[in-house]
Design a protein around this motif. Structure first.
Motif, short mmCIF file in Angstrom:
data_model
loop_
_atom_site.label_atom_id
_atom_site.label_comp_id
_atom_site.label_asym_id
_atom_site.label_seq_id
_atom_site.Cartn_x
_atom_site.Cartn_y
_atom_site.Cartn_z
N GLY A 170 0.79 -1.22 0.00
CA GLY A 170 0.00 0.00 0.00
C GLY A 170 0.83 1.27 0.00
N LEU A 171 1.98 1.23 -0.61
CA LEU A 171 2.88 2.38 -0.59
C LEU A 171 2.86 3.20 -1.88
CD1 LEU A 171 6.01 0.79 1.14
CD2 LEU A 171 4.16 2.10 2.18
N ILE A 172 2.00 2.84 -2.83
CA ILE A 172 1.91 3.63 -4.06
C ILE A 172 1.40 5.03 -3.71
CG2 ILE A 172 0.82 3.81 -6.31
CD1 ILE A 172 2.84 1.59 -6.13
N ALA A 231 29.96 9.21 9.11
CA ALA A 231 29.68 10.43 8.33
C ALA A 231 29.73 10.15 6.84
CB ALA A 231 30.68 11.52 8.71
N VAL A 232 30.68 9.33 6.41
CA VAL A 232 30.79 9.01 4.99
C VAL A 232 29.59 8.20 4.53
CG1 VAL A 232 32.13 7.72 3.30
CG2 VAL A 232 33.30 9.16 4.96
N VAL A 233 29.19 7.20 5.32
CA VAL A 233 28.03 6.39 4.96
C VAL A 233 26.76 7.26 4.92
CG1 VAL A 233 26.53 4.51 5.76
CG2 VAL A 233 29.01 4.22 5.72
N ALA A 234 26.62 8.16 5.89
CA ALA A 234 25.46 9.06 5.89
C ALA A 234 25.47 9.94 4.65
CB ALA A 234 25.47 9.92 7.15
N LEU A 235 26.65 10.38 4.21
CA LEU A 235 26.73 11.18 2.99
C LEU A 235 26.32 10.35 1.77
CD1 LEU A 235 27.56 13.81 1.54
CD2 LEU A 235 29.86 12.85 1.35
N PHE A 236 26.75 9.10 1.73
CA PHE A 236 26.35 8.22 0.62
C PHE A 236 24.83 8.10 0.55
CE2 PHE A 236 30.55 5.64 0.51
CZ PHE A 236 31.16 6.68 -0.15
N TYR A 237 24.22 7.85 1.71
CA TYR A 237 22.77 7.72 1.73
C TYR A 237 22.09 9.03 1.35
CZ TYR A 237 22.65 3.05 3.83
OH TYR A 237 22.76 1.70 4.06
N GLY A 238 22.58 10.14 1.90
CA GLY A 238 21.96 11.43 1.62
C GLY A 238 22.02 11.80 0.15
N VAL A 239 23.19 11.62 -0.46
CA VAL A 239 23.32 11.92 -1.89
C VAL A 239 22.44 10.98 -2.72
CG1 VAL A 239 24.94 11.96 -3.84
CG2 VAL A 239 25.62 12.89 -1.62
N GLY A 240 22.36 9.71 -2.30
CA GLY A 240 21.51 8.78 -3.02
C GLY A 240 20.05 9.17 -2.98
N TYR A 241 19.55 9.53 -1.80
CA TYR A 241 18.15 9.96 -1.69
C TYR A 241 17.90 11.26 -2.45
CZ TYR A 241 16.94 6.43 1.80
OH TYR A 241 16.68 5.24 2.44
N TRP A 242 18.83 12.19 -2.37
CA TRP A 242 18.63 13.48 -3.03
C TRP A 242 18.60 13.34 -4.54
CZ3 TRP A 242 17.11 18.16 -1.56
CH2 TRP A 242 17.29 19.22 -2.44
N ASN A 243 19.43 12.46 -5.10
CA ASN A 243 19.53 12.33 -6.55
C ASN A 243 18.56 11.30 -7.13
OD1 ASN A 243 21.59 14.23 -6.78
ND2 ASN A 243 23.19 12.70 -6.44
N ALA A 244 17.85 10.56 -6.28
CA ALA A 244 16.99 9.49 -6.79
C ALA A 244 15.75 10.06 -7.48
CB ALA A 244 16.57 8.57 -5.63
N PHE A 245 15.41 9.47 -8.60
CA PHE A 245 14.17 9.83 -9.31
C PHE A 245 13.44 8.61 -9.83
CE2 PHE A 245 17.18 9.34 -12.73
CZ PHE A 245 16.42 8.80 -13.77
N PHE A 246 14.13 7.47 -9.95
CA PHE A 246 13.51 6.31 -10.60
C PHE A 246 12.36 5.75 -9.77
CE2 PHE A 246 13.40 1.84 -12.02
CZ PHE A 246 13.15 2.06 -13.36
N ASN A 247 12.56 5.65 -8.45
CA ASN A 247 11.48 5.15 -7.59
C ASN A 247 10.26 6.08 -7.65
OD1 ASN A 247 12.92 2.94 -6.85
ND2 ASN A 247 13.41 3.65 -4.78
N ALA A 248 10.51 7.37 -7.69
CA ALA A 248 9.38 8.31 -7.80
C ALA A 248 8.66 8.15 -9.13
CB ALA A 248 9.89 9.74 -7.64
N MET A 249 9.42 7.89 -10.18
CA MET A 249 8.80 7.70 -11.48
C MET A 249 7.94 6.43 -11.51
SD MET A 249 10.73 7.80 -15.18
CE MET A 249 11.72 6.36 -14.78
N LEU A 250 8.31 5.42 -10.71
CA LEU A 250 7.55 4.17 -10.67
C LEU A 250 6.36 4.25 -9.74
CD1 LEU A 250 10.35 1.44 -10.58
CD2 LEU A 250 8.91 2.08 -12.52
N TYR A 251 6.55 4.82 -8.57
CA TYR A 251 5.58 4.67 -7.49
C TYR A 251 4.73 5.91 -7.23
CZ TYR A 251 8.92 0.92 -6.54
OH TYR A 251 9.75 -0.17 -6.66
N ILE A 252 5.13 7.08 -7.72
CA ILE A 252 4.41 8.32 -7.45
C ILE A 252 3.69 8.77 -8.71
CG2 ILE A 252 4.57 10.68 -6.62
CD1 ILE A 252 5.32 8.64 -4.52
N ASN A 253 2.36 8.76 -8.65
CA ASN A 253 1.55 9.17 -9.80
C ASN A 253 1.09 10.62 -9.70
OD1 ASN A 253 1.68 6.50 -10.83
ND2 ASN A 253 -0.04 5.89 -9.51
N ASP A 254 1.07 11.17 -8.51
CA ASP A 254 0.63 12.54 -8.28
C ASP A 254 1.83 13.47 -8.38
OD1 ASP A 254 -0.56 14.87 -7.55
OD2 ASP A 254 -1.12 14.25 -5.52
#
Length: 328
Positions: A170-172, A231-254
């Motif tokens: 139910g996460l769409i 701190a390095v791992v947190a930066l990896f995660y932060g940059v990954g979340y900030w630059n991500a668009f593919f999941n939004a393209m799949l799961y976010i219709n609004d």
């Protein structure tokens, strides 16, 4: 008859002066941190390195320079330049006023900030706890769990199974669909695990003898000693979340729930006109700008947070990632 010393004779103390001066100059050029087995740096070598680094820096910064300059240029300056602006002209912030006027770009920026903040904290917390458990040799089920993590690094379920899982949960159209599917990275967990395994076991055993629980050991001993890699791992995660668009393209219709990167992809790369973005064409005589500077302003807005955070964490890369990757 006593021999008179020649006035042209060079005193012994000065005979080796040129040689000593050259050795002194080489020692000055030698860095304090240079290993003793490395050759002394030469002027030609240092000049070549400086020129090479300067060229690389220019190649990296020139596109960013043109993007920023175009985003703050008027339509007349852009028209005279024939596109991207290289020579500064008249400056205006109209493009930033348009994208930050409460339209879809503003909402997308807030969505990206929220997803990045929540996702980074959640992912870093889960990764630290998982890595600490896997770093204890006799912890329950650490070998099967480690094997599963290693398998996920090389084999993925694919897009359709992932979409079915997110849909059945139910996460769409939910912001959690941008966080939970990529909440844990096996690579980051392994980096943290190897770093934790390098901590002296005697320190942890002494804490256990004093009655400290595993939670207390993790929070009071392990984490303070692991600030760099965390701190390095947190930066990896932060940059990954900030630059991500593919999941939004799949799961976010609004489109009101789109993150900034998906807006950037749809508007800048595909040339779509987004509702509420305030990016319509405006007459030059009014002093407003047209689509190109607005596109460049969106790109600057997407890149700026990473550029602002990176310098504060960059100094931890060598100590954190490299040590965590090879230690243990």
């Amino acid at each position: 008859m006593t021999a008179t010393p020649s006035r042209l004779a060079t005193p012994p103390a000065l005979a080796g002066a040129p040689r000593e001066n050259s050795q002194l100059r080489r020692r000055r050029r030698r860095s304090k941190h240079r290993p003793v087995w490395e050759e002394d740096p030469t002027v030609a070598g240092q000049t070549a390195k400086a020129v090479t680094l300067a060229v690389i820096v220019l190649v990296v910064l020139f596109p960013l320079y043109t993007i920023v300059l175009t985003s703050v240029s008027t339509q007349q300056t852009i028209t005279e330049a024939g596109g991207l602006v290289v020579v500064p002209g008249e400056v205006t912030l109209a493009a930033y006023q348009q994208i930050l006027a409460g339209g879809i770009v503003t909402r997308a920026a807030l969505v990206s900030i929220g997803v990045t903040a929540v996702g980074t904290v959640l992912s870093t917390t889960i990764s630290v706890m998982c890595a600490y458990g896997l770093s204890r040799p006799h912890s329950f089920g650490h070998r099967p769990i480690l094997f599963v993590l290693l398998v996920t690094m090389f084999f993925g379920a694919g897009i359709i199974p992932s979409y079915l899982v997110v849909s059945n949960l139910g996460l769409i159209n939910s912001y959690w669909s941008l966080i939970l599917p990529t909440a844990v990275s096996a690579f980051n967990v392994l980096i943290l695990r190897n770093f934790f395994m390098g901590i002296d076991q005697g320190i942890l055993d002494a804490a256990r003898i004093d009655g400290a629980s595993e939670w207390r050991i993790l929070g009071a001993i392990v984490l303070p000693m692991s600030k760099a890699v965390t701190a390095v791992v947190a930066l990896f995660y932060g940059v990954g979340y900030w630059n991500a668009f593919f999941n939004a393209m799949l799961y976010i219709n609004d489109n009101t729930r789109w993150p900034l990167q998906l807006v950037l992809r749809s508007y800048v790369l595909q040339g779509q006109t987004l509702p509420g973005s305030g990016t319509g064409q405006v007459d030059v005589a009014t002093g407003a700008v047209t689509g190109l500077p607005v596109k460049m302003a969106v790109m600057v807005l997407a890149v700026l947070p990473v550029l602002a955070v990176y310098p504060f964490v960059q100094r931890h890369f060598t100590k954190g990632v490299i040590f965590g990757a090879i230690k243990g």
